[in-house]
Motif scaffolding. Structure first.
Motif, PDB file in Angstrom:
ATOM      1  N   ALA A  45      -3.448  -1.722  -8.624  1.00  0.00           N
ATOM      2  CA  ALA A  45      -4.144  -0.461  -8.838  1.00  0.00           C
ATOM      3  C   ALA A  45      -4.005  -0.085 -10.312  1.00  0.00           C
ATOM      4  CB  ALA A  45      -3.537   0.629  -7.962  1.00  0.00           C
ATOM      5  N   ASP A  46      -5.036   0.540 -10.855  1.00  0.00           N
ATOM      6  CA  ASP A  46      -4.999   0.923 -12.270  1.00  0.00           C
ATOM      7  C   ASP A  46      -3.793   1.802 -12.580  1.00  0.00           C
ATOM      8  OD1 ASP A  46      -8.629   1.264 -12.625  1.00  0.00           O
ATOM      9  OD2 ASP A  46      -7.311  -0.488 -12.754  1.00  0.00           O
ATOM     10  N   TYR A 105       0.858  -1.168   0.000  1.00  0.00           N
ATOM     11  CA  TYR A 105       0.000   0.000   0.000  1.00  0.00           C
ATOM     12  C   TYR A 105       0.904   1.232   0.000  1.00  0.00           C
ATOM     13  CZ  TYR A 105      -3.901  -3.046   1.343  1.00  0.00           C
ATOM     14  OH  TYR A 105      -4.871  -4.016   1.357  1.00  0.00           O
ATOM     15  N   GLU A 155      -3.659   3.772   0.005  1.00  0.00           N
ATOM     16  CA  GLU A 155      -4.312   3.061  -1.076  1.00  0.00           C
ATOM     17  C   GLU A 155      -3.554   1.780  -1.409  1.00  0.00           C
ATOM     18  OE1 GLU A 155      -4.282   5.316  -4.710  1.00  0.00           O
ATOM     19  OE2 GLU A 155      -2.100   5.494  -4.759  1.00  0.00           O
TER      20      GLU A 155
END
Length: 122
Positions: free
Chosen positions: A60-61, A37, A46
């Motif tokens: 994550a994108d 993260y 995130e």
């Protein structure tokens, strides 16, 4: 007592690469999902990348195609290879692992590393 120890991070120019590693120390029964993260100043923490004990990954994108997460179930560590780094990747990166510590219980507990700074200059 379980501890997650991170190494890696630092300062790199945009377009460069870094590798983060995280080792699990202490006594445990089973390590389930492991992940990385990050938290940038003024932003919430995130998910960057996740890998299950079966080897399934999720990204994550914003990092898909640039970052790769690895683990070896024979060795209690997880690694994040970060390529084509961008200034937007600047953050403190935290290792996370969901660990079963009680052989008599299926309950898994989330553990966190201490965090390591990644700074990408433009």
């Amino acid at each position: 007592q379980v501890q997650l120890v991170e190494v890696g991070g630092g300062l790199v120019e945009a377009g460069g690469s870094l590798i983060l590693s995280c080792a699990v120390k202490g006594s445990y029964v089973r390590i389930n999902a492991m992940g990385w993260y990050r938290q940038a100043p003024g932003k919430e923490r995130e998910l960057v990348a996740l890998i299950t004990d079966a080897g399934s990954t999720n990204y994550a994108d914003s990092v898909r195609g640039r970052f790769t997460i690895f683990r070896d179930n024979g060795v209690p560590w997880v690694r994040l290879e970060m390529n084509s780094l961008e200034p937007e990747d600047t953050a403190v990166y935290f290792c996370n692992a969901r660990i079963q510590t009680d052989r008599m219980s299926q309950i898994e507990t989330p553990y966190w590393g201490q965090g390591t700074q990644v700074t990408v200059s433009s």
